[in-house]
Design a protein around this motif. Structure first.
Motif, mmCIF file in Angstrom:
data_model
loop_
_atom_site.group_PDB
_atom_site.id
_atom_site.type_symbol
_atom_site.label_atom_id
_atom_site.label_comp_id
_atom_site.label_asym_id
_atom_site.label_seq_id
_atom_site.Cartn_x
_atom_site.Cartn_y
_atom_site.Cartn_z
ATOM 1 N N LEU A 403 -53.732 61.770 92.295
ATOM 2 C CA LEU A 403 -53.082 60.750 93.106
ATOM 3 C C LEU A 403 -53.889 60.437 94.370
ATOM 4 O O LEU A 403 -53.912 59.294 94.833
ATOM 5 N N ALA A 404 -54.555 61.442 94.927
ATOM 6 C CA ALA A 404 -55.395 61.193 96.101
ATOM 7 C C ALA A 404 -56.560 60.278 95.748
ATOM 8 O O ALA A 404 -56.898 59.356 96.500
ATOM 9 N N ARG A 405 -57.172 60.505 94.576
ATOM 10 C CA ARG A 405 -58.280 59.646 94.138
ATOM 11 C C ARG A 405 -57.780 58.224 93.877
ATOM 12 O O ARG A 405 -58.423 57.240 94.238
ATOM 13 N N ALA A 406 -56.638 58.122 93.213
ATOM 14 C CA ALA A 406 -56.077 56.799 92.914
ATOM 15 C C ALA A 406 -55.719 56.060 94.194
ATOM 16 O O ALA A 406 -55.972 54.857 94.322
ATOM 17 N N ALA A 407 -55.134 56.782 95.147
ATOM 18 C CA ALA A 407 -54.753 56.151 96.414
ATOM 19 C C ALA A 407 -55.977 55.675 97.184
ATOM 20 O O ALA A 407 -55.972 54.603 97.803
ATOM 21 N N ALA A 408 -57.059 56.454 97.131
ATOM 22 C CA ALA A 408 -58.278 56.063 97.841
ATOM 23 C C ALA A 408 -58.908 54.819 97.227
ATOM 24 O O ALA A 408 -59.436 53.962 97.934
ATOM 25 N N LEU A 409 -58.835 54.708 95.899
ATOM 26 C CA LEU A 409 -59.409 53.544 95.226
ATOM 27 C C LEU A 409 -58.501 52.329 95.315
ATOM 28 O O LEU A 409 -58.961 51.193 95.381
ATOM 29 N N GLY A 410 -57.186 52.579 95.291
ATOM 30 C CA GLY A 410 -56.243 51.468 95.189
ATOM 31 C C GLY A 410 -55.652 50.995 96.489
ATOM 32 O O GLY A 410 -55.202 49.851 96.585
#
Length: 613
Positions: A403-410
C-alpha cells in the motif's frame, strides 16, 4: 481484491487442469502461427485409392487433369490405400476437396477430407519427457513422509533460502512482463520504435521493473487461512488441515498443518480446538467423492495487531433439522467459550450452513454465534475492522509495503482516486491523505460496510464507497467525479477485471493514470494488453502505457507474488505526485504495534445465542 488461498476448490482445480491441457495442446501447434509456409497447414487426407498406382501418375491427375496446385504428397510407410496431399493455402485446399471427393479413378471412388496438421514432434517429445518426469516425481512423492508431501503441496519453496525465493520470483515476473511487452509490440506498430529504444534502457523491457520488495515477515505471516475437513491417511481420523493433492489426481486425504511455517501458532491451536470438536461430534467430514458427510471447512482470521481470532465454521447439513442445527450451534458456542479457547484468543465465532443453491437463490452467509462481530487490524497507522466475508490482504506486514508503494505512485494533489474492487477500503483510505477525493467500488456488501466504518474509525472524511459489480456501477460512480484528473486503482480477483470495466476505464479520458494490482499476474495479462492496445471502435480512449512495475512478495515460501503496475494515459501530462517519500510511509509499519485500537459497542456482541438461526 486479490488473495491466494492454497486450499482451492475442486472446481477451480478441474478448470486449471483443463486450461493446462489446452495450453499444452496449443504449444504443439504453435509452429503454424510463426510465419512461413508449412506443408502441414493446408493438407487433405485422400482415401479409397486403387490397389496399384504411381505417385507420378497421381500428381498428373491432380495438377494437370484436375487443375489443382498440389505442392507435396505424404505417403504412409506401411503402403496403406490413403495419403496426405498438401497445398499452398486454404482456397486451394478447398478447391482440391471439391474436385477429388467422389471422383472415380481406376475403378475406385476417392474420398477427400480436410486433414488436421501434425503436432510439432520436438514439442511433443518434450511434453512426453515432462509427463515421464512428473510420473517419476509422483512415485517419489508417494515415498515421502506425509509432512514433507504437505509442505511440497502448500509451500513448495519451504526448503529454499528466502533470498533465492526472491530471485526465482523476480525472474518469473520479468519473463511474464516480457510476454506482455511482446504482445503490445505485435499489436501496436506505432509504438514499436519507442518500445525498442526503451528496452535498451530497462534491460529488455519497455518500462522499468523495480527490484522485488521483501515481506517484512516470512514466518507465520498469514492472517487468514481456510482449512479443509477430511480424513488423515496416516491416522484414518477426521482431520482439519490441507489436502495433500487435488481431487483431479485422485487425492482427497487431508494432513494437519502443524509443520507449515507460514501459519501462525495461534491459528494452529484454533485448528486443533475445532478438530477436537469434529472428532467428538461423531459426524463425518464432507466427502467430495459421494457428497456424504457434514463438516466442510474452517476459516481462521487473526488480527496481527491484537492477536484476536475469528472462526468461521462451515458444514453441509444433509438431512439435519432446524432444531438439530440450533443444538449444534449451541454446542459450538459452549466449546469455543472454554478457558482453552479464550487463552487461544478466540473472540469471534460464525457458523455457515452450505446447501445446494437453487436458481435465483442467494449464496449462504455465515451467521454470527458469539463474541465480536469483527476483528481489528492496522496497516500504515490506520485501523481496519474486518468482517467474516470481507477481503483483507493475508499478509498484513507486506500489505503495508504494497500500500505504501501504491500510495507513492498513485497519490497526486488535486486528483480523485477511484478504488476498484476496494474490499475493506485499505488502499483508498491510505490514498485519502494524498488525493482530494476517493471513490471505492466493491461487490461484497459487508466489505463496503466495513470500508465506511473504517473511514469513520480513522476520521477520514473524503471517501465514499459503493456496492456492486465494477462493470455495472463504474459509469454512475465516474459521473460523480467533478475534476478531470482521476487515478484508478484496480485490485480485482485472480481472474482479473471484467472487459466491460476495462472498456469503461479506457473510454473515460479523465482517468489519467491506472495502478493495477494482481496476485495472479499470468491471469491478468489479458487485462494488461487490453489497457495498452491501440484505440479502436470499442476502446475509443487513448491507450494506457506501462511505466513502472513493482513485485511485492506477499506470499513467502509459495510460488505466488503480488505485482503492481503503474500505467499512464498516452499523451497525458504527468500529474504532481505526492511529496511524501515511499520510505517515510513504509516506516509507519514499524510503529503500527503501538497504535491503540478503540472498539465501539457495535463491534462487540457478548450474547452467545442472540444471532443463532
Amino acid at each position: 481484491m486479490s488473495e491466494i488461498n492454497e486450499n482451492v476448490t475442486d472446481g477451480e482445480i478441474k478448470s486449471e487442469c483443463a486450461n493446462q491441457e489446452s495450453t499444452n495442446t496449443s504449444e504443439e501447434y504453435a509452429y503454424l502461427d510463426r510465419g512461413g509456409f508449412s506443408s502441414e497447414k493446408f493438407k487433405i487426407e485422400l482415401r479409397g485409392l486403387p490397389k496399384f498406382y504411381g505417385i507420378v501418375e497421381l500428381k498428373k491427375l491432380m495438377n494437370q487433369k484436375l487443375g489443382l496446385n498440389m505442392s507435396k504428397i505424404k505417403r504412409p510407410k506401411n503402403g496403406s490405400h490413403w495419403l496426405y496431399a498438401c497445398f499452398q493455402n486454404d482456397e486451394e485446399r478447398t478447391k482440391a476437396i471439391a474436385a477429388l471427393n467422389g471422383y472415380s479413378w481406376k475403378g475406385k471412388t476417392l474420398i477427400a477430407e480436410e486433414a488436421k496438421p501434425a503436432p510439432d514432434p520436438l514439442v511433443r517429445k518434450r511434453k512426453q519427457d515432462e509427463d515421464t518426469a512428473q510420473s517419476k516425481k509422483k512415485k517419489e512423492d508417494e515415498n515421502k513422509p506425509q509432512e514433507e508431501r504437505l509442505k511440497d503441496a502448500v509451500t513448495p519453496y519451504w526448503n529454499i533460502p528466502y533470498e533465492e525465493q526472491l530471485k526465482i520470483k523476480e525472474k518469473e515476473i520479468k519473463n511474464l512482463l516480457m510476454k506482455f511487452d511482446n504482445e503490445v509490440w505485435k499489436i501496436d506498430k506505432g509504438r514499436r520504435n519507442k518500445i525498442e529504444s526503451n528496452r535498451k534502457l530497462y534491460n529488455g523491457l519497455s518500462f522499468e521493473l523495480k527490484p522485488i520488495e521483501k515481506s517484512p515477515v516470512t514466518e507465520g505471516y498469514r492472517n487468514k487461512c481456510e482449512f479443509t475437513v477430511g480424513i488423515d491417511e496416516e491416522t484414518q481420523k477426521p482431520t482439519v488441515g490441507f489436502r495433500l493433492g487435488s481431487y483431479v489426481t485422485g487425492t482427497v486425504a487431508v494432513a494437519p498443518p502443524t509443520s507449515l511455517q507460514h501459519i501462525p501458532e495461534k491459528t494452529k491451536k484454533a485448528v486443533l480446538l475445532f478438530q477436537d470438536f469434529v472428532r467428538k461430534s461423531e459426524m463425518a467430514p464432507f466427502s467430495p467423492a459421494d457428497y456424504s458427510g457434514f463438516w466442510r471447512y474452517l476459516t481462521v482470521r487473526e488480527s496481527t495487531f491484537s492477536g484476536d481470532l475469528m472462526l468461521i465454521i462451515a458444514m453441509h447439513p444433509q438431512d439435519l433439522s432446524s432444531k438439530q442445527l440450533e443444538e449444534l450451534s449451541e454446542q459450538l458456542v459452549e466449546h469455543f467459550s472454554s478457558e482453552e479457547a479464550v487463552a487461544c484468543g478466540v473472540k469471534s465465532l460464525y457458523f455457515e450452513v452450505i446447501r445446494k443453491r437453487r436458481v435465483g437463490e442467494d449464496a449462504s452467509k455465515p451467521v454470527h454465534l458469539m463474541g465480536s462481530t469483527h476483528i481489528i487490524d492496522t496497516i500504515l497507522g490506520l485501523q481496519f475492522r474486518i468482517s467474516a466475508e470481507a477481503f483483507f490482504q493475508v499478509n498484513t506486514a507486506a500489505a503495508g509495503v504494497l500500500l505504501a508503494r501504491a500510495a507513492a505512485l498513485g497519490g497526486a494533489r488535486g486528483a480523485t482516486a477511484l478504488d476498484v474492487c476496494c474490499g475493506s477500503g485499505a488502499l483508498g483510505l491510505c490514498l485519502a491523505q494524498h488525493c482530494d477525493k476517493v471513490f471505492g467500488l466493491e461487490l461484497v456488501a459487508e466489505a463496503v460496510k466495513d470500508a465506511k466504518a473504517n473511514a469513520e474509525l480513522n476520521n477520514i472524511k473524503n471517501c465514499e464507497f459503493f456496492t456492486g459489480k465494477a462493470e455495472d456501477i463504474l459509469p454512475s460512480v465516474l459521473a460523480r467525479v467533478t475534476g478531470d484528473n482521476i487515478i484508478a486503482i484496480v485490485d480485482p480477483p485472480r481472474a482479473g477485471l471484467h472487459m466491460r470495466a476495462v472498456t469503461q476505464l479506457r473510454n473515460t479520458q479523465k482517468v489519467k493514470r491506472l495502478i493495477y494490482i494482481s496476485c495472479s499476474p499470468s491471469s491478468a495479462i489479458k487485462n494488461f494488453v487490453d489497457l495498452a492496445r491501440p484505440s479502436s471502435k470499442t476502446l475509443k480512449g487513448a491507450p494506457f502505457v506501462p511505466v513502472c512495475a513493482v513485485p511485492v512478495d506477499m506470499f513467502p515460501h509459495t510460488r505466488h507474488v503480488e505485482l503492481l503496475i503503474l500505467f499512464e494515459r498516452e499523451g497525458s501530462s504527468k500529474p504532481e505526485e505526492t511529496t511524501e517519500p515511499v520510505e517515510a510511509q513504509a516506516d509507519i509499519v514499524e510503529n503500527n504495534k503501538t497504535t491503540e485500537v478503540q472498539q465501539t459497542p457495535d463491534d462487540v456482541n457478548t450474547s452467545a445465542t442472540s444471532c443463532v438461526t
